[in-house]
Scaffold this active site. Sequence first.
Site, PDB file in Angstrom:
ATOM      1  N   GLY A 193      -1.803  -2.649 -10.304  1.00  0.00           N
ATOM      2  CA  GLY A 193      -1.254  -1.964  -9.137  1.00  0.00           C
ATOM      3  C   GLY A 193      -2.312  -1.343  -8.256  1.00  0.00           C
TER       4      GLY A 193
ATOM      5  N   ASP B   9       3.319  -2.934  -1.214  1.00  0.00           N
ATOM      6  CA  ASP B   9       3.548  -2.877  -2.662  1.00  0.00           C
ATOM      7  C   ASP B   9       2.803  -1.688  -3.258  1.00  0.00           C
ATOM      8  OD1 ASP B   9       4.866  -3.764  -4.936  1.00  0.00           O
ATOM      9  OD2 ASP B   9       3.218  -5.059  -5.562  1.00  0.00           O
TER      10      ASP B   9
END
Length: 417
Positions: free
Chosen positions: A325, A306
């Site tokens: 993130g 990811d």
Amino acid sequence: MNIIIRNAKIIDSNSSFHNQTVDVLVADGFVKKIGTSLLNTDNSEELKLENLHISQGWFDSSVSLGEPGFEDRETIANGLDVAAKSGFAAIALQPNSLPVIDNQSQVNFVKNKANGFATQLFPIGALTKESEGKDMAELFDMKNSGAVAFGDYAKSLDNANLLKIALQYVQDFDGLVIAFAQDDKIKGNGVANEGIVSARLGLKGIPDLAEEIQIVRNLFLLEYTGGKMHIPTISTAKSVQLIKEAKAKGLNVTCSATVHHLVLTDDKLESFDSRYKVTPPLRTEIDRQALINGVLDGTIDLITSDHNPIDIEHKKMEFDLAKNGTIGLESAFGALMTVLPLETIIEKLTLGKSIFSIPNNSLAEGEIANITLFNPEGNSVFTKANILSKSKNSAFLGVNLKGKAYGILNQGKLILG
């Protein structure tokens, strides 16, 4: 390019040479011969690396690169180079650029940008226009241009009827719908997993329920419509159980877990370091163990980094305000080797390509040479010197890793880190 890979142990359950140490001759982009002590009759380049292991090329099902629009975070060119040196021969590119990849021209743009690189780029088209969740995007046109799936990155579709229609529509062309699961109303202003750690630190919590209730809804929709659904980056023990039950009922559902959710927990938040602010949030040790078990028993089909580069201006700030993130390509293999068996890791990084209609090229004579090179042994600490991405927002800085990826041999190119 002709090259002989010397003394390499093959890890590929689909290959008749699985777990054997052999030489591999690659010529004109194909595996020409596999055997022991191959003769170098045409002055081929020879590759010898310490404790060399090889498998079919690894695939990462969720990578964000920024370009177009966020080139300060990452470019396609540098991102593909990072992926290659990290052992990934293929990536699925998320549509969260500016503009969003929600039409044929944007799919063509990123594909053209990726021409000529060793790592292949497979675009994910946005499910809705501009990923706003209001109107369905041009799915059929994007599919014809090369989009391998459709989803709005890290956004759950509130409109259940729109998701229902999308699941029905894509069946006409065997499309795959990606359904990220997080109920935004239950999440509210949460920034961390709701639990002991968030309470102690005074951080607003995101309960497991925010993910699980959306998974239940999405599975009900899938059962009603048929079709194919991929649920990315699940993070709770209950999510694993829900998907396991859905598979037992015969639903065509697949799912992934991230490297950071398999390795790290919300205990990392004690320092208020925004590198650990991710979507979904890092959960508890109980959840982490459930994810590990889900990988081992086959409930979880894919492992993804990811990878999501965030510039320093939006990451190195107060935890509540920082963007979510972490980058993860560079640390993925070494981190996974600390928690999972080697063959399981290779399986979860390779065999799931078929979910996204990407060919699996087994290590066999006559096959396209799509090869990852790695060493599963040796210990190291991940530091900033190991980061190849333009953005440096890694949740794995200071983490002990095991083994290393050497690089890839793909598209007729050898790329070593």
